[in-house]
Write a protein that holds these residues in place. Sequence first.
Motif, PDB file in Angstrom:
ATOM      1  N   MET A  41       0.830  -1.206   0.000  1.00 59.77           N
ATOM      2  CA  MET A  41       0.000   0.000   0.000  1.00 59.77           C
ATOM      3  C   MET A  41       0.867   1.261   0.000  1.00 59.77           C
ATOM      4  SD  MET A  41      -2.995  -1.251   2.642  1.00 59.77           S
ATOM      5  CE  MET A  41      -3.438   0.392   3.072  1.00 59.77           C
ATOM      6  N   ARG A  42       1.991   1.231   0.717  1.00 58.98           N
ATOM      7  CA  ARG A  42       2.900   2.379   0.757  1.00 58.98           C
ATOM      8  C   ARG A  42       3.515   2.628  -0.626  1.00 58.98           C
ATOM      9  NH1 ARG A  42       6.644   0.778   4.384  1.00 58.98           N
ATOM     10  NH2 ARG A  42       8.153   0.324   2.767  1.00 58.98           N
ATOM     11  N   ARG A  43       3.936   1.536  -1.311  1.00 57.63           N
ATOM     12  CA  ARG A  43       4.501   1.698  -2.660  1.00 57.63           C
ATOM     13  C   ARG A  43       3.462   2.231  -3.636  1.00 57.63           C
ATOM     14  NH1 ARG A  43       5.874  -3.711  -3.389  1.00 57.63           N
ATOM     15  NH2 ARG A  43       6.516  -4.117  -1.278  1.00 57.63           N
ATOM     16  N   ALA A  44       2.224   1.775  -3.531  1.00 53.93           N
ATOM     17  CA  ALA A  44       1.161   2.254  -4.412  1.00 53.93           C
ATOM     18  C   ALA A  44       0.890   3.738  -4.176  1.00 53.93           C
ATOM     19  CB  ALA A  44      -0.116   1.442  -4.199  1.00 53.93           C
ATOM     20  N   LYS A  45       0.926   4.172  -2.928  1.00 53.65           N
ATOM     21  CA  LYS A  45       0.710   5.588  -2.604  1.00 53.65           C
ATOM     22  C   LYS A  45       1.840   6.450  -3.165  1.00 53.65           C
ATOM     23  CE  LYS A  45       0.058   8.648   1.346  1.00 53.65           C
ATOM     24  NZ  LYS A  45       0.051   8.720   2.818  1.00 53.65           N
ATOM     25  N   GLU A  46       3.083   5.988  -3.031  1.00 53.21           N
ATOM     26  CA  GLU A  46       4.225   6.728  -3.572  1.00 53.21           C
ATOM     27  C   GLU A  46       4.152   6.830  -5.089  1.00 53.21           C
ATOM     28  OE1 GLU A  46       7.581   4.589  -2.106  1.00 53.21           O
ATOM     29  OE2 GLU A  46       7.412   5.424  -0.081  1.00 53.21           O
ATOM     30  N   LYS A  48       1.436   6.745  -6.941  1.00 49.59           N
ATOM     31  CA  LYS A  48       0.341   7.663  -7.275  1.00 49.59           C
ATOM     32  C   LYS A  48       0.808   9.116  -7.166  1.00 49.59           C
ATOM     33  CE  LYS A  48      -4.453   8.676  -6.141  1.00 49.59           C
ATOM     34  NZ  LYS A  48      -5.599   8.354  -5.276  1.00 49.59           N
ATOM     35  N   GLN A  49       1.599   9.431  -6.140  1.00 44.93           N
ATOM     36  CA  GLN A  49       2.138  10.782  -5.996  1.00 44.93           C
ATOM     37  C   GLN A  49       3.113  11.102  -7.127  1.00 44.93           C
ATOM     38  OE1 GLN A  49       3.835  10.735  -2.079  1.00 44.93           O
ATOM     39  NE2 GLN A  49       1.907  11.298  -1.088  1.00 44.93           N
TER      40      GLN A  49
END
Length: 108
Positions: A41-46, A48-49
């Motif tokens: 989830m952290r990699r997906a958020k990064e 997306k940014q």
Amino acid sequence: MIGLAYAQEAAAAAPPGGFVQFLPLILFVVVIWFLMIRPQMRRAKEHKQLVGSLQKGDEVVTQGGIAGRITKVGEAYVSLEMLSGAEALMQRDAVVLVLPKGTLKAVL
């Protein structure tokens, strides 16, 4: 007498009940959460940014390994000028890395 002895032995070996039975399953879910789901989830958020901050002139690398400079930015697509001078239309989500400015000049 023998029937009575078997009954006492079965009662002594009864499995623990209630919450104790589900404790290994709960621990397994917690370990999976911290080792796999949370980092994903952290990699997906990064990512997306990163995709949201793309601008004209950024030097990027795509999932396919194509390096180039962004010439146009749209809602879902970016136009990418490659080193050979050709231009390609790519999905924004295909960009995986933004290179420091001037990186592509050093390659030539």
